[in-house]
Enzyme design. Sequence first.
Site, PDB file in Angstrom:
ATOM      1  N   ASP A  43       0.844  -1.197   0.000  1.00 59.02           N
ATOM      2  CA  ASP A  43       0.000   0.000   0.000  1.00 59.02           C
ATOM      3  C   ASP A  43       0.879   1.248   0.000  1.00 59.02           C
ATOM      4  OD1 ASP A  43      -2.137  -1.716   0.239  1.00 59.02           O
ATOM      5  OD2 ASP A  43      -2.297  -1.483   2.416  1.00 59.02           O
TER       6      ASP A  43
HETATM    7  N1  URA Z   1      -1.165  -5.917   3.973  1.00 62.74           N
HETATM    8  C1  URA Z   1      -1.677  -4.672   3.955  1.00 62.74           C
HETATM    9  O1  URA Z   1      -2.708  -4.413   4.551  1.00 62.74           O
HETATM   10  N2  URA Z   1      -1.007  -3.734   3.272  1.00 62.74           N
HETATM   11  C2  URA Z   1       0.156  -3.947   2.610  1.00 62.74           C
HETATM   12  O2  URA Z   1       0.729  -3.033   2.033  1.00 62.74           O
HETATM   13  C3  URA Z   1       0.667  -5.254   2.660  1.00 62.74           C
HETATM   14  C4  URA Z   1      -0.009  -6.219   3.332  1.00 62.74           C
END
Ligand code: URA
Length: 254
Positions: free
Chosen positions: A101
């Site tokens: 993310d």
């Molecule tokens: N899980 C999440 O919620 N976000 C990420 O970036 C990676 C794994």
Amino acid sequence: MRLDKYLADMGIGTRSELKKAIRAKAVTVNEETVRDPAFQVSENDIVCFQGRPIKYESLVCYMLHKPAGIISASADSREKTVVDLITDSTRKDLFPVGRLDRDTEGLLLITNDGALAHRLLSPKHHVDKTYLAVVSGAVTEEDVTAFRDGIRLADGTLCRPAALELFTPDEIADPAVNTFFDRLRPSLTVSAVRVTIHEGKFHQIKRMFLARGKEVLYLKRISMGPLALDPDLPAGSFRRLTDSELKMLRQYSV
Ligand code: URA
């Protein structure tokens, strides 16, 4: 492939810079000066730029310490992407192996090796991914058990069993997690945890904690399969994987 592409792929310059340099006699192929940027070369030819041999590597793989605030995409018309952070390459074929993310930090592989990426991401291979997180509220032994048994997300999806470990403040060895944790702790109840999952659903860690009534406030990936984030790589920087890391990754993920 074209001579200007060969050199651009190896990070010697942009295609337009290279066209000029080739016309200005900066390049030899098998010891002959070539002035045509479209001249066809193969990986077996000996290409020299300003007298320096440039060997073609068809497959490359970088370890990036992704900083927060950057999107996991190959290219974007408005925003900087994780691939834009790989500043030693002008290759056009690089892409991130999966996604983190925008606000997640940590280990992200950037490659042009589609087969390697497929093996690492394929749900069939269940490659482990380990994260450090700072989470709102007090994480409990019941949360640990729920993660171990498999969390059911709000949309009904059942996650595979995951390992959740709780840290005391003294046990947090990561400076970025420590800083975040210490900043929040005076005003909020927060927990520092390590989580290992074996799949890669969208926002998975955040959604797993939400299913337990907790919010992920900070997230950092520290390993993927047998590969750990290099502690000497500050956020925003990258390096090529070593031959032994690549071999380990290919063997692990087959
Ligand atoms: N899980 C999440 O919620 N976000 C990420 O970036 C990676 C794994």
